[in-house]
Enzyme design. Structure first.
Site, PDB file in Angstrom:
ATOM      1  N   ASP A  60       0.846  -1.205   0.000  1.00  0.00           N
ATOM      2  CA  ASP A  60       0.000   0.000   0.000  1.00  0.00           C
ATOM      3  C   ASP A  60       0.879   1.252   0.000  1.00  0.00           C
ATOM      4  O   ASP A  60       0.740   2.119  -0.856  1.00  0.00           O
ATOM      5  CB  ASP A  60      -0.922  -0.015   1.233  1.00  0.00           C
ATOM      6  CG  ASP A  60      -1.745  -1.284   1.313  1.00  0.00           C
ATOM      7  OD1 ASP A  60      -2.620  -1.463   0.459  1.00  0.00           O
ATOM      8  OD2 ASP A  60      -1.492  -2.107   2.219  1.00  0.00           O
ATOM      9  N   TYR A 241       5.314 -14.481   0.344  1.00  0.00           N
ATOM     10  CA  TYR A 241       4.642 -14.740   1.622  1.00  0.00           C
ATOM     11  C   TYR A 241       5.020 -16.154   2.064  1.00  0.00           C
ATOM     12  O   TYR A 241       5.650 -16.902   1.308  1.00  0.00           O
ATOM     13  CB  TYR A 241       3.124 -14.639   1.443  1.00  0.00           C
ATOM     14  CG  TYR A 241       2.673 -13.349   0.785  1.00  0.00           C
ATOM     15  CD1 TYR A 241       2.853 -12.120   1.425  1.00  0.00           C
ATOM     16  CD2 TYR A 241       2.064 -13.353  -0.477  1.00  0.00           C
ATOM     17  CE1 TYR A 241       2.447 -10.934   0.816  1.00  0.00           C
ATOM     18  CE2 TYR A 241       1.656 -12.173  -1.087  1.00  0.00           C
ATOM     19  CZ  TYR A 241       1.855 -10.967  -0.442  1.00  0.00           C
ATOM     20  OH  TYR A 241       1.469  -9.808  -1.047  1.00  0.00           O
ATOM     21  N   GLN A 303      13.502   1.509  -1.047  1.00  0.00           N
ATOM     22  CA  GLN A 303      12.710   1.067  -2.207  1.00  0.00           C
ATOM     23  C   GLN A 303      13.490   1.122  -3.527  1.00  0.00           C
ATOM     24  O   GLN A 303      13.403   0.203  -4.342  1.00  0.00           O
ATOM     25  CB  GLN A 303      11.421   1.885  -2.317  1.00  0.00           C
ATOM     26  CG  GLN A 303      10.421   1.269  -3.268  1.00  0.00           C
ATOM     27  CD  GLN A 303       9.150   2.089  -3.406  1.00  0.00           C
ATOM     28  OE1 GLN A 303       9.196   3.309  -3.488  1.00  0.00           O
ATOM     29  NE2 GLN A 303       8.015   1.429  -3.422  1.00  0.00           N
ATOM     30  N   ARG A 319       5.840 -10.735  -5.243  1.00  0.00           N
ATOM     31  CA  ARG A 319       4.534 -10.946  -4.592  1.00  0.00           C
ATOM     32  C   ARG A 319       3.700  -9.662  -4.683  1.00  0.00           C
ATOM     33  O   ARG A 319       4.189  -8.629  -5.143  1.00  0.00           O
ATOM     34  CB  ARG A 319       4.760 -11.340  -3.138  1.00  0.00           C
ATOM     35  CG  ARG A 319       5.232 -10.185  -2.278  1.00  0.00           C
ATOM     36  CD  ARG A 319       5.547 -10.609  -0.853  1.00  0.00           C
ATOM     37  NE  ARG A 319       5.432  -9.473   0.056  1.00  0.00           N
ATOM     38  CZ  ARG A 319       5.893  -9.461   1.293  1.00  0.00           C
ATOM     39  NH1 ARG A 319       6.515 -10.513   1.784  1.00  0.00           N
ATOM     40  NH2 ARG A 319       5.724  -8.395   2.060  1.00  0.00           N
ATOM     41  N   GLY A 320       2.483  -9.724  -4.168  1.00  0.00           N
ATOM     42  CA  GLY A 320       1.673  -8.518  -3.981  1.00  0.00           C
ATOM     43  C   GLY A 320       1.469  -7.734  -5.257  1.00  0.00           C
ATOM     44  O   GLY A 320       1.031  -8.266  -6.289  1.00  0.00           O
ATOM     45  N   GLU A 321       1.775  -6.460  -5.210  1.00  0.00           N
ATOM     46  CA  GLU A 321       1.503  -5.602  -6.369  1.00  0.00           C
ATOM     47  C   GLU A 321       2.761  -4.894  -6.898  1.00  0.00           C
ATOM     48  O   GLU A 321       3.113  -4.998  -8.066  1.00  0.00           O
ATOM     49  CB  GLU A 321       0.428  -4.563  -5.982  1.00  0.00           C
ATOM     50  CG  GLU A 321       0.133  -3.586  -7.102  1.00  0.00           C
ATOM     51  CD  GLU A 321      -1.179  -2.839  -6.944  1.00  0.00           C
ATOM     52  OE1 GLU A 321      -2.124  -3.383  -6.339  1.00  0.00           O
ATOM     53  OE2 GLU A 321      -1.258  -1.698  -7.439  1.00  0.00           O
ATOM     54  N   ASP A 322       3.440  -4.169  -6.020  1.00  0.00           N
ATOM     55  CA  ASP A 322       4.522  -3.322  -6.538  1.00  0.00           C
ATOM     56  C   ASP A 322       5.723  -4.143  -6.999  1.00  0.00           C
ATOM     57  O   ASP A 322       6.296  -3.854  -8.058  1.00  0.00           O
ATOM     58  CB  ASP A 322       4.941  -2.305  -5.469  1.00  0.00           C
ATOM     59  CG  ASP A 322       5.841  -1.227  -6.043  1.00  0.00           C
ATOM     60  OD1 ASP A 322       5.441  -0.583  -7.042  1.00  0.00           O
ATOM     61  OD2 ASP A 322       6.963  -1.037  -5.533  1.00  0.00           O
ATOM     62  N   SER A 323       6.116  -5.176  -6.251  1.00  0.00           N
ATOM     63  CA  SER A 323       7.268  -5.982  -6.696  1.00  0.00           C
ATOM     64  C   SER A 323       6.903  -6.764  -7.956  1.00  0.00           C
ATOM     65  O   SER A 323       7.759  -7.009  -8.817  1.00  0.00           O
ATOM     66  CB  SER A 323       7.759  -6.912  -5.578  1.00  0.00           C
ATOM     67  OG  SER A 323       6.731  -7.772  -5.137  1.00  0.00           O
TER      68      SER A 323
END
Ligand code: TRH
Length: 424
Positions: A60, A241, A303, A319-323
């Site tokens: 986020d 994760y 970052q 994972r997730g969104e940004d990576s």
């Protein structure tokens, strides 16, 4: 036998090259920051408030921080970020002070947001208000938006999804039930007609400089991993994760004829590494070997530094969104651990991303990639040898895909363009 080794201290020569690498690898973010500092001055600049509630992990704030720096650095906007979790933020922005209600970092004002009522010490409503991931704006702020002589451009920045419906809903307006305000839904996406994904202007040049410079890469290895770049091994970065499939994968890497060097930023998967190697922990500086597998624990970086890890690796687990987005810009084969949602709502999103990414692959390569991604996300057993066989084709596709994705346009640029048309 497993072994641990502390991270090494760089020598004077290493330190010199390390400085050079940092300059190359962080060029993208530094350029944005410098421009942001210069751009912070003009009072006529578009003012933008970004509200970010951290649900968990780093995505986020990771997305909001990247967007904030781009709007400031590349578009000259005066940006303020309201964020409710400075600890998560500080992990990817170590310059941030934890005890300050308001501070300026890299030309961006950061407010520690105490949801839901707080909206800064003095209530100033910006020209563009971005509500990230449907976090709720402070009611007092919304009331002030309605009072403003000219209503601000109000954008709800959604989570990234590659699903087809996204293009239909991108930029849909939603009138407020009580106030004369309109909120616009802004959907990131991987295809035409969506908001695209974030990409800084200097990113490709920074990657090309890193790839073209053996010195920069060597310096990165020495400073980040504490040893020289390995020859003849497959280098894999692992950001994920907790994952039940990791044990089987570690065994396959251990038994693989080809050496595997695994780089693991410390985090949620570290416990599995510790268990596999029989160590109490697998934190930054840890090193362990079994069979063909040699694993290194890395510190979680600022970052801008994460990109270099992706560029230094042959295959990236993200994972997730940004990576997930950064892996696509790194133009290397990658494996996505999607953020798990209730009722397996994430699985259609995984397949939608595969449909875009794997579109031009041969049937065999596409099937191997899909099987591996599915296994990494809970369906079946990952088969490393099968994926490895297809890596040359996946490498070619990764480079082509980065070009295709760039056609959708950078999210910050698309958002700025939209806002400007509304402010006219
Ligand atoms: O951390 P994530 O899993 O984040 C999220 C959140 O869980 C969020 O609630 C969820 O909705 C979203 O995913 C989809 O993964 P992500 O998005 O990749 O964010 C990680 C950030 O951390 C990204 O900006 C890169 C950064 N990072 C560093 O700055 N340094 C590092 O060393 C590493 C490994 C990552």
């Amino acid at each position: 036998m497993p072994s641990t080794a502390p991270s090494t201290q760089p020598s004077a020569t290493q330190a010199a090259t390390q400085a050079a690498t940092q300059a190359a690898t962080q060029a993208a973010t530094q350029a944005a920051t410098q421009a942001a500092t210069q751009a912070a001055a003009p009072p006529s600049a578009i003012a933008c408030d970004i509200f970010c509630a951290v649900i968990d992990n780093f995505g986020d704030i990771g997305v909001c921080w990247r967007l904030a720096r781009q709007l400031a650095g590349e578009h000259g906007w005066q940006v303020r970020v309201f964020v409710d979790d400075l600890h998560a933020f500080q992990k990817l922005c170590p310059a941030l002070a934890l005890d300050r209600a308001r501070q300026t970092v890299g030309g961006v004002v950061v407010e520690h947001w105490h949801t839901p009522a707080h909206a800064g010490d003095t209530l100033e409503v910006a020209d563009v208000v971005i509500e990230a991931f449907a976090c709720e704006l402070p009611p007092v702020y919304v009331a002030a938006m309605a009072q403003r002589e000219r209503a601000p451009v109000w954008i709800n920045l959604e989570y990234l999804s590659a699903e087809d419906w996204v293009a239909d809903f991108h930029l849909r307006p939603s009138p407020h039930p009580r106030y004369p305000l309109v909120k616009t839904f802004f959907f990131p996406g991987l295809g035409p007609g969506t908001g695209g994904v974030l990409k800084e202007k200097p990113l490709d040049a920074a990657r090309a400089a890193f790839e073209a410079s053996p010195e920069a890469r060597e310096a990165w290895w020495l400073s980040t991993v504490g040893r020289a770049q390995p020859a003849g091994a497959t280098v894999i970065s692992l950001f994920a994760y907790e994952n039940p499939a990791v044990g089987s994968l570690l065994e396959q890497w251990r038994d693989s004829a080809e050496p595997v060097v695994l780089l693991v930023p410390e985090g949620r998967i570290s416990g599995a590494l510790a268990r596999f190697f029989g160590l109490p922990a697998f934190a930054a500086g840890a090193h362990a070997e079994r069979g063909g597998l040699s694993a290194h624990g890395l510190a979680f970086t600022e970052q801008g530094g994460y990109d270099a890890l992706l560029w230094a690796s042959d295959v990236n687990f993200v994972r997730g969104e940004d990576s997930f987005v950064r892996a696509q810009w790194a133009a290397r084969p990658f494996v996505w651990h999607i953020y798990p949602q209730a009722d397996d709502a994430h699985l259609p999103k995984l397949d939608a991303a595969l449909a875009h990414y794997a579109r031009t692959l041969s049937v065999d390569t596409r099937a191997a990639l899909a099987r591996f991604w599915h296994a990494w996300n809970g369906a079946g057993e990952p088969d490393w040898a099968a994926l490895r066989r297809h890596c040359p084709a996946l490498q070619r596709r990764a480079a082509d895909w980065a070009g295709e994705l760039a056609q959708v346009g950078d999210l910050a640029g698309n958002l700025a363009e939209f806002a400007k048309t509304q402010l006219k």
